[in-house]
Design a protein around this motif. Structure first.
Motif, mmCIF file in Angstrom:
data_model
loop_
_atom_site.group_PDB
_atom_site.id
_atom_site.type_symbol
_atom_site.label_atom_id
_atom_site.label_comp_id
_atom_site.label_asym_id
_atom_site.label_seq_id
_atom_site.Cartn_x
_atom_site.Cartn_y
_atom_site.Cartn_z
ATOM 1 N N ASN A 20 -59.048 14.268 118.351
ATOM 2 C CA ASN A 20 -59.738 14.109 117.127
ATOM 3 C C ASN A 20 -58.732 15.091 116.046
ATOM 4 O O ASN A 20 -58.512 16.351 116.202
ATOM 5 N N GLY A 21 -58.519 14.520 114.877
ATOM 6 C CA GLY A 21 -57.601 15.002 113.790
ATOM 7 C C GLY A 21 -58.201 16.317 113.384
ATOM 8 O O GLY A 21 -57.786 17.172 113.041
ATOM 9 N N VAL A 22 -59.714 16.150 113.196
ATOM 10 C CA VAL A 22 -60.472 17.075 112.551
ATOM 11 C C VAL A 22 -60.338 18.599 113.641
ATOM 12 O O VAL A 22 -60.326 19.607 112.888
ATOM 13 N N ALA A 23 -60.553 18.225 114.711
ATOM 14 C CA ALA A 23 -60.452 19.229 115.519
ATOM 15 C C ALA A 23 -59.091 19.980 115.546
ATOM 16 O O ALA A 23 -59.013 21.194 115.877
ATOM 17 N N LYS A 24 -57.815 19.117 115.389
ATOM 18 C CA LYS A 24 -56.675 19.623 115.252
ATOM 19 C C LYS A 24 -56.551 20.585 114.021
ATOM 20 O O LYS A 24 -56.102 21.836 114.075
ATOM 21 N N LEU A 25 -57.165 20.178 113.155
ATOM 22 C CA LEU A 25 -57.164 21.048 111.847
ATOM 23 C C LEU A 25 -57.778 22.542 112.099
ATOM 24 O O LEU A 25 -57.261 23.404 111.597
ATOM 25 N N ASP A 26 -58.950 22.383 112.804
ATOM 26 C CA ASP A 26 -59.549 23.694 113.246
ATOM 27 C C ASP A 26 -58.460 24.718 114.081
ATOM 28 O O ASP A 26 -58.497 25.794 113.456
ATOM 29 N N LEU A 27 -57.706 24.204 114.639
ATOM 30 C CA LEU A 27 -56.982 24.800 115.687
ATOM 31 C C LEU A 27 -55.743 25.375 114.644
ATOM 32 O O LEU A 27 -55.305 26.477 114.711
ATOM 33 N N VAL A 28 -55.273 24.458 113.721
ATOM 34 C CA VAL A 28 -54.441 25.081 112.869
ATOM 35 C C VAL A 28 -54.924 26.021 111.931
ATOM 36 O O VAL A 28 -54.109 27.055 111.600
ATOM 37 N N LEU A 44 -61.465 14.745 101.092
ATOM 38 C CA LEU A 44 -61.303 13.776 99.972
ATOM 39 C C LEU A 44 -61.626 12.288 100.735
ATOM 40 O O LEU A 44 -60.782 11.865 101.667
ATOM 41 N N GLY A 45 -62.928 12.014 100.532
ATOM 42 C CA GLY A 45 -63.349 10.568 100.994
ATOM 43 C C GLY A 45 -63.446 11.143 102.858
ATOM 44 O O GLY A 45 -63.937 11.888 103.140
ATOM 45 N N SER A 46 -62.726 10.208 103.435
ATOM 46 C CA SER A 46 -62.644 10.360 104.856
ATOM 47 C C SER A 46 -61.248 11.220 105.318
ATOM 48 O O SER A 46 -61.351 11.488 106.536
ATOM 49 N N LEU A 47 -60.701 11.678 104.414
ATOM 50 C CA LEU A 47 -59.364 12.561 104.818
ATOM 51 C C LEU A 47 -60.035 13.892 104.729
ATOM 52 O O LEU A 47 -60.550 14.518 103.892
ATOM 53 N N GLU A 48 -59.876 14.762 105.806
ATOM 54 C CA GLU A 48 -59.803 16.254 105.761
ATOM 55 C C GLU A 48 -58.485 16.820 105.885
ATOM 56 O O GLU A 48 -57.553 16.304 106.439
ATOM 57 N N PHE A 49 -58.352 17.886 105.128
ATOM 58 C CA PHE A 49 -57.029 18.480 105.041
ATOM 59 C C PHE A 49 -57.021 20.009 104.823
ATOM 60 O O PHE A 49 -58.198 20.476 104.344
ATOM 61 N N ILE A 50 -56.084 20.546 105.211
ATOM 62 C CA ILE A 50 -55.756 21.997 104.738
ATOM 63 C C ILE A 50 -54.504 22.141 103.941
ATOM 64 O O ILE A 50 -53.587 21.378 104.114
ATOM 65 N N GLU A 51 -54.643 22.775 102.734
ATOM 66 C CA GLU A 51 -53.455 22.834 101.797
ATOM 67 C C GLU A 51 -53.064 24.411 101.551
ATOM 68 O O GLU A 51 -53.986 25.214 101.454
ATOM 69 N N THR A 52 -51.775 24.461 101.480
ATOM 70 C CA THR A 52 -51.145 25.612 101.543
ATOM 71 C C THR A 52 -49.889 25.666 100.787
ATOM 72 O O THR A 52 -49.394 24.325 100.543
ATOM 73 N N GLY A 53 -49.222 26.521 100.091
ATOM 74 C CA GLY A 53 -48.244 26.403 99.274
ATOM 75 C C GLY A 53 -47.038 27.582 99.817
ATOM 76 O O GLY A 53 -47.392 28.618 100.159
ATOM 77 N N PHE A 65 -51.891 19.717 105.647
ATOM 78 C CA PHE A 65 -52.156 19.172 107.095
ATOM 79 C C PHE A 65 -53.316 18.291 106.824
ATOM 80 O O PHE A 65 -54.375 18.275 106.254
ATOM 81 N N ILE A 66 -52.926 16.826 107.344
ATOM 82 C CA ILE A 66 -54.061 15.900 107.062
ATOM 83 C C ILE A 66 -54.703 15.185 108.291
ATOM 84 O O ILE A 66 -53.688 14.578 109.133
ATOM 85 N N ALA A 67 -55.989 15.201 108.372
ATOM 86 C CA ALA A 67 -56.265 14.500 109.697
ATOM 87 C C ALA A 67 -56.907 13.301 109.259
ATOM 88 O O ALA A 67 -57.586 13.242 107.966
ATOM 89 N N VAL A 68 -56.335 12.340 110.037
ATOM 90 C CA VAL A 68 -56.842 10.871 109.331
ATOM 91 C C VAL A 68 -57.664 10.386 110.317
ATOM 92 O O VAL A 68 -57.588 9.796 111.587
ATOM 93 N N ASP A 71 -59.157 9.316 115.349
ATOM 94 C CA ASP A 71 -57.946 8.888 116.286
ATOM 95 C C ASP A 71 -56.582 9.818 116.614
ATOM 96 O O ASP A 71 -56.142 9.543 117.310
ATOM 97 N N GLY A 72 -57.092 10.989 115.917
ATOM 98 C CA GLY A 72 -55.960 12.040 116.346
ATOM 99 C C GLY A 72 -54.758 11.810 115.296
ATOM 100 O O GLY A 72 -53.737 12.802 115.546
ATOM 101 N N GLU A 73 -54.725 11.237 114.528
ATOM 102 C CA GLU A 73 -53.570 10.962 113.783
ATOM 103 C C GLU A 73 -53.528 12.268 112.637
ATOM 104 O O GLU A 73 -54.547 12.541 112.276
ATOM 105 N N PHE A 74 -52.635 13.075 112.767
ATOM 106 C CA PHE A 74 -52.350 14.213 112.115
ATOM 107 C C PHE A 74 -50.937 14.400 111.278
ATOM 108 O O PHE A 74 -50.048 14.120 112.079
#
Length: 159
Positions: A20-28, A44-53, A65-68, A71-74
């Motif tokens: 699960n891409g969102v679960a990967k975002l949690d770990l990151v 943004l819509g169905s995309l979850e992401f973390i933004e850093t600079g 970091f974008i979870a799509v 299906d685990g696409e990251f």
């Protein structure tokens, strides 16, 4: 007592890689917090992401970091960090191809507007306990690569 008489332990079974891409975002996000790196979580819509600079010696760039979906696409994707004018697109495409040959895991691309970005896909087989650490290491390495190639990119635009 000989070596053959010791009771052997069954090998520990590794947890299956996170699908699960969102679960990967949690770990990151946990790893970013641990490292004290500023970031923002959004969707943004169905995309979850973390933004850093990051700001380096040569440039500043936002990386996400974008979870799509589930299906685990990251993906780890930069904002555009350079803009090629129409008359320099050929030089831009040539440079992007050279950079893609030089850097195995980072993919440089130029979109229809002439904006150059970089992308790095997190491998599917990263074990759960390493997803956060691996994601942050890739983030830092990706920024270092962008910062390193930035003078070449500017030279292609301005020469």
């Amino acid at each position: 007592m000989g070596w053959f008489s010791k009771k052997e332990e069954a090998p520990k079974k590794e947890a299956a890689p996170q699908k699960n891409g969102v679960a990967k975002l949690d770990l990151v996000e946990q790893e970013l917090n641990k490292a004290g790196l500023k970031h923002q979580r959004a969707s943004l819509g169905s995309l979850e992401f973390i933004e850093t600079g990051f700001s380096g010696e040569k440039t500043t760039v936002k990386i996400r970091f974008i979870a799509v979906g589930n299906d685990g696409e990251f993906k780890i994707l930069s904002d555009d960090f350079a803009k090629f004018p129409d008359e320099k697109l050929v030089e831009g495409y040539t440079l992007a191809n050279e950079l893609n040959r030089k850097y195995k895991y980072v993919k440089f691309a130029i979109d229809n507007d002439g904006d150059m970005t970089a992308q790095w896909d997190l491998p599917d087989n990263v074990p759960n306990e390493a997803v956060g650490r691996t994601g942050v290491e890739i983030l830092i390495r990706m920024f270092q690569i962008i910062d390193d190639v930035y003078p070449e990119v500017m030279k292609a635009i301005w020469s």
